[in-house]
Design a protein around this motif. Sequence first.
Motif, PDB file in Angstrom:
ATOM      1  N   PHE A 238       0.826  -1.200   0.000  1.00 10.85           N
ATOM      2  CA  PHE A 238       0.000   0.000   0.000  1.00 10.85           C
ATOM      3  C   PHE A 238       0.862   1.252   0.000  1.00 10.85           C
ATOM      4  O   PHE A 238       0.556   2.237  -0.672  1.00 10.85           O
ATOM      5  CB  PHE A 238      -0.922   0.003   1.218  1.00 10.85           C
ATOM      6  N   ASN A 283       8.355   8.654  22.382  1.00  9.26           N
ATOM      7  CA  ASN A 283       7.994   7.251  22.202  1.00  9.26           C
ATOM      8  C   ASN A 283       8.263   6.808  20.759  1.00  9.26           C
ATOM      9  O   ASN A 283       7.876   7.473  19.805  1.00  9.26           O
ATOM     10  CB  ASN A 283       6.505   7.074  22.524  1.00  9.26           C
ATOM     11  N   THR A 285       6.993   4.669  18.957  1.00 10.56           N
ATOM     12  CA  THR A 285       5.817   4.386  18.133  1.00 10.56           C
ATOM     13  C   THR A 285       5.462   5.569  17.244  1.00 10.56           C
ATOM     14  O   THR A 285       5.001   5.394  16.127  1.00 10.56           O
ATOM     15  CB  THR A 285       4.635   4.039  19.039  1.00 10.56           C
ATOM     16  N   MET A 289       4.832   5.488  13.156  1.00  9.77           N
ATOM     17  CA  MET A 289       3.667   6.010  12.439  1.00  9.77           C
ATOM     18  C   MET A 289       4.079   6.993  11.347  1.00  9.77           C
ATOM     19  O   MET A 289       3.297   7.292  10.456  1.00  9.77           O
ATOM     20  CB  MET A 289       2.715   6.697  13.405  1.00  9.77           C
ATOM     21  N   TYR A 292       3.497   6.543   7.526  1.00  6.50           N
ATOM     22  CA  TYR A 292       2.088   6.555   7.146  1.00  6.50           C
ATOM     23  C   TYR A 292       1.524   7.963   7.224  1.00  6.50           C
ATOM     24  O   TYR A 292       0.765   8.400   6.357  1.00  6.50           O
ATOM     25  CB  TYR A 292       1.304   5.600   8.051  1.00  6.50           C
ATOM     26  N   VAL A 293       1.911   8.690   8.280  1.00  5.06           N
ATOM     27  CA  VAL A 293       1.440  10.076   8.407  1.00  5.06           C
ATOM     28  C   VAL A 293       2.000  10.928   7.267  1.00  5.06           C
ATOM     29  O   VAL A 293       1.289  11.724   6.655  1.00  5.06           O
ATOM     30  CB  VAL A 293       1.849  10.659   9.777  1.00  5.06           C
ATOM     31  N   THR A 295       2.786   9.911   4.348  1.00  6.42           N
ATOM     32  CA  THR A 295       2.028   9.582   3.146  1.00  6.42           C
ATOM     33  C   THR A 295       0.779  10.441   3.058  1.00  6.42           C
ATOM     34  O   THR A 295       0.461  11.007   2.006  1.00  6.42           O
ATOM     35  CB  THR A 295       1.601   8.099   3.188  1.00  6.42           C
ATOM     36  N   MET A 296       0.078  10.548   4.181  1.00  2.00           N
ATOM     37  CA  MET A 296      -1.156  11.331   4.186  1.00  2.00           C
ATOM     38  C   MET A 296      -0.879  12.784   3.836  1.00  2.00           C
ATOM     39  O   MET A 296      -1.584  13.383   3.028  1.00  2.00           O
ATOM     40  CB  MET A 296      -1.803  11.284   5.579  1.00  2.00           C
ATOM     41  N   LEU A 299       0.074  13.107   0.165  1.00  2.00           N
ATOM     42  CA  LEU A 299      -1.074  12.929  -0.716  1.00  2.00           C
ATOM     43  C   LEU A 299      -2.008  14.125  -0.651  1.00  2.00           C
ATOM     44  O   LEU A 299      -2.583  14.538  -1.649  1.00  2.00           O
ATOM     45  CB  LEU A 299      -1.836  11.657  -0.345  1.00  2.00           C
TER      46      LEU A 299
ATOM     47  N   ILE B  86     -12.077   0.710   3.110  1.00  2.00           N
ATOM     48  CA  ILE B  86     -11.241  -0.412   3.522  1.00  2.00           C
ATOM     49  C   ILE B  86     -10.690  -0.151   4.924  1.00  2.00           C
ATOM     50  O   ILE B  86     -10.036  -0.994   5.521  1.00  2.00           O
ATOM     51  CB  ILE B  86     -10.101  -0.606   2.487  1.00  2.00           C
ATOM     52  N   ILE B 145      -6.456   4.556  -0.207  1.00  2.00           N
ATOM     53  CA  ILE B 145      -5.120   4.761   0.360  1.00  2.00           C
ATOM     54  C   ILE B 145      -5.221   5.388   1.744  1.00  2.00           C
ATOM     55  O   ILE B 145      -4.592   4.942   2.696  1.00  2.00           O
ATOM     56  CB  ILE B 145      -4.287   5.692  -0.558  1.00  2.00           C
ATOM     57  N   THR B 146      -6.068   6.436   1.860  1.00  2.00           N
ATOM     58  CA  THR B 146      -6.181   7.107   3.163  1.00  2.00           C
ATOM     59  C   THR B 146      -6.599   6.140   4.248  1.00  2.00           C
ATOM     60  O   THR B 146      -6.008   6.105   5.327  1.00  2.00           O
ATOM     61  CB  THR B 146      -7.269   8.197   3.128  1.00  2.00           C
ATOM     62  N   ILE B 148      -6.365   2.950   4.375  1.00  2.00           N
ATOM     63  CA  ILE B 148      -5.337   1.951   4.688  1.00  2.00           C
ATOM     64  C   ILE B 148      -4.274   2.565   5.600  1.00  2.00           C
ATOM     65  O   ILE B 148      -3.870   1.978   6.600  1.00  2.00           O
ATOM     66  CB  ILE B 148      -4.695   1.414   3.400  1.00  2.00           C
ATOM     67  N   MET B 149      -3.858   3.799   5.263  1.00  2.00           N
ATOM     68  CA  MET B 149      -2.869   4.472   6.102  1.00  2.00           C
ATOM     69  C   MET B 149      -3.422   4.648   7.520  1.00  2.00           C
ATOM     70  O   MET B 149      -2.710   4.456   8.506  1.00  2.00           O
ATOM     71  CB  MET B 149      -2.523   5.842   5.525  1.00  2.00           C
ATOM     72  N   PHE B 150      -4.709   4.982   7.612  1.00  4.74           N
ATOM     73  CA  PHE B 150      -5.284   5.178   8.935  1.00  4.74           C
ATOM     74  C   PHE B 150      -5.488   3.867   9.688  1.00  4.74           C
ATOM     75  O   PHE B 150      -5.550   3.874  10.909  1.00  4.74           O
ATOM     76  CB  PHE B 150      -6.564   6.016   8.860  1.00  4.74           C
ATOM     77  N   TYR B 152      -3.139   1.632   9.753  1.00  2.00           N
ATOM     78  CA  TYR B 152      -1.833   1.460  10.400  1.00  2.00           C
ATOM     79  C   TYR B 152      -1.637   2.490  11.511  1.00  2.00           C
ATOM     80  O   TYR B 152      -1.180   2.163  12.603  1.00  2.00           O
ATOM     81  CB  TYR B 152      -0.707   1.557   9.369  1.00  2.00           C
ATOM     82  N   ILE B 153      -1.999   3.749  11.206  1.00  2.00           N
ATOM     83  CA  ILE B 153      -1.815   4.792  12.225  1.00  2.00           C
ATOM     84  C   ILE B 153      -2.647   4.454  13.454  1.00  2.00           C
ATOM     85  O   ILE B 153      -2.165   4.511  14.593  1.00  2.00           O
ATOM     86  CB  ILE B 153      -2.205   6.172  11.653  1.00  2.00           C
ATOM     87  N   TYR B 156      -1.047   1.452  15.478  1.00  2.60           N
ATOM     88  CA  TYR B 156       0.128   1.841  16.270  1.00  2.60           C
ATOM     89  C   TYR B 156      -0.271   2.752  17.429  1.00  2.60           C
ATOM     90  O   TYR B 156       0.221   2.612  18.552  1.00  2.60           O
ATOM     91  CB  TYR B 156       1.160   2.553  15.389  1.00  2.60           C
ATOM     92  N   LEU B 157      -1.178   3.693  17.126  1.00  2.00           N
ATOM     93  CA  LEU B 157      -1.590   4.662  18.139  1.00  2.00           C
ATOM     94  C   LEU B 157      -2.258   3.954  19.314  1.00  2.00           C
ATOM     95  O   LEU B 157      -1.909   4.179  20.483  1.00  2.00           O
ATOM     96  CB  LEU B 157      -2.568   5.656  17.496  1.00  2.00           C
ATOM     97  N   MET B 160       0.104   1.882  21.364  1.00  4.20           N
ATOM     98  CA  MET B 160       0.968   2.722  22.183  1.00  4.20           C
ATOM     99  C   MET B 160       0.201   3.280  23.387  1.00  4.20           C
ATOM    100  O   MET B 160       0.682   3.245  24.517  1.00  4.20           O
ATOM    101  CB  MET B 160       1.516   3.872  21.341  1.00  4.20           C
TER     102      MET B 160
END
Lengths: 321, 375
Positions: A238, A283, A285, A289, A292-293, A295-296, A299, B86, B145-146, B148-150, B152-153, B156-157, B160
Amino acid sequence: MDTFYYLIQNTLPVAIPLLLVALGGMFSERSGVINIALEGIMLFGAFFGCLFVYFVQSTSMDAQGILLLGMLVAGTGGFLYSLLLSLAAVTMKADQTITGTALNMLVPAAILLFSKMFFNSDGITTNKNFYIKEVPALSEIPVLGKLFFQNTYITVYIGIMLLVISAIVFYKTRFGLRLRACGEHPHAADSVGINVYFMRYAGVSLSGILGGIGGFFYAVGVMNGNTNGHTGVAGFGFLALAVMIFGQWKPFKILLAALFFAFLRTVAYSIALIPFLDALNINQTYYKMLPYVATMVVLAFTSKKSRAPKAEGIAYDKGLR
Amino acid sequence: MQVIIKKAGKSKGFSAFTAALLAVLLGLVFGYIIMTIASPANSFLGFQMLLMGGFKRIGDVFYYATPILMTGLAVGFAFKMGLFNIGASGQYTMGMFFALYAGFMWKLPDSVHWLVCVLAGMSGGMLWGLIPGIFKALLNVNEVITSIMFNYIGMYLVDMLIQGNATMYISSKTRTSYLPASAQMPSLGITNSSVNISIFIAIIAALILFVVLNKTTFGYELKATGFNKYASAYAGMHGKRNIILTMVIAGAMAGLGGAFAILAPSTIAGSSMTYEPVSVIAANGFNGIAVALLGNSSPIGIIFSALFVSHIQRGGTLASLYGYKQEIIDVVIAVIIYFSAFAMLMNAMVGNLIKKLFSKNQSKEILPADPKEEA
């Protein structure tokens, strides 16, 4: 300075899978097929590549030779798996996103099933060392030698080679031109005698080959030659799609985008080695992230003027011409 | 006879139903083949268990159906507007975290505590649906895409935040501690099963979405945008507002799913459901995609497809008695989705074949072009 060398040396093996898979996505999307299945294709290729390594690792074959042969196996695996996507998306005119999602879901489950049945584990573990301490002669070059020819993998050079080949095929051959036409205006392409179905099959198959190889290179360069059904390729398929969009569906921009993401990820995983970031005591973590952040954010800034292939995502129907 | 077949063949709901049936059939056949390859001796008994085992655990079927019913609604509702959500996994995880947080950190009267937790979970999901909605509506970022990225975010969030909270997390056991009883949902009292009232809330939510889709202006605009976004914009519909609203509602559904999963009462007194932060994307979100596709994105269809998927999942767990790995169900579900993506087309082919067999004398009849939507 040593930290800098370390970061670059570790960025490249991470950037190459992203680069290859994003190039695969480019071929597929410029032919008009959205390839969400890249994540699954990567894992499929990685699995077969590692399976191959697992069976030959005890022979006396040279490590780099095994890697090259494993690459071919992984590419073939990715190609075969991508045929499932072309079959559904091109021949059967199914929804490309849904098909891709189904293919993504199938691979981890199948790998877990297979590995639990035959290896009693969650994946395949190999013990071959593909690491290159230093390339003879070239590593002696002052700065460049340390940056590009020490503590690296052969995957880096193969990846750059594949990038050049891809760019030539894409821009300098009749095939590339026709492929791009099918993604922009398939009806016009068809009217001048180009077989749109064939070109789309070709585009998806190329993405399958590159995706499979990229997956195997991920397993080699990031996972030390292992594949696991649970973690898979950690969203790299992705991320590669995001890299492709950030790279505006163009080969060399994709390279820059891939390097950018890989660098962020490398930084995230080597915080302890970077004194000033380590001193901040944030941290870890948050850093994980970060890709991915990022990427956002990227984009958000690039999508407004995005130059996506016009006909992507729409199944070609001869009857609508 | 001819009339019945023709009428049935033309009804849209019916063809969606037979298409789903066809996909399920192909998926199950594929599963049977894999089971035969894996261990031929037990394949018949194992397959029988996979199909029928769910009936022995009817309470569990309903219990496990609840979260995937909600994530199924989250995917299906957005799909009606042409959005592919998704990100149900991330919304689900956020919902679970918000529910956990309210469960552990807020001291409330017993009667309302679980209700507040459920609402907190819903708002967590809404938040994680809102962001991709805004990105899609205002910045034209592809929602796939957004989200999917969220995923993962969010994962992890949440991991944590849970690991960093001493009240919620027992690090020696790498899981959350037991929720107070007041935060758990009232059980339905079936022995050895965690089934609770959330299944009714889930079905009510599906019915509400059904009404929203079919009886309100918003639902009409939503479906119109799904069919043709340019035409609906031309007709003066609020595309951007509707995108954000749709994603928020979808997120709320997935968030509720997460809350329902974690707030369920445990069968062992004094314990509760727990969450292990192991950096894995929640599988229930992806199962929701299967549920939504199988149910043809219709809220009513999703109720039944969630029950079906939960049923074969239970059966798959029980098939391990014959030495089969549980993952076989995930493979079967993935194959079902793959086939359901073009089941309508195959269905039309089968339908045409049947029509031909029954009406040889009317062979000149021109078949109507199958209605197609351009994505």
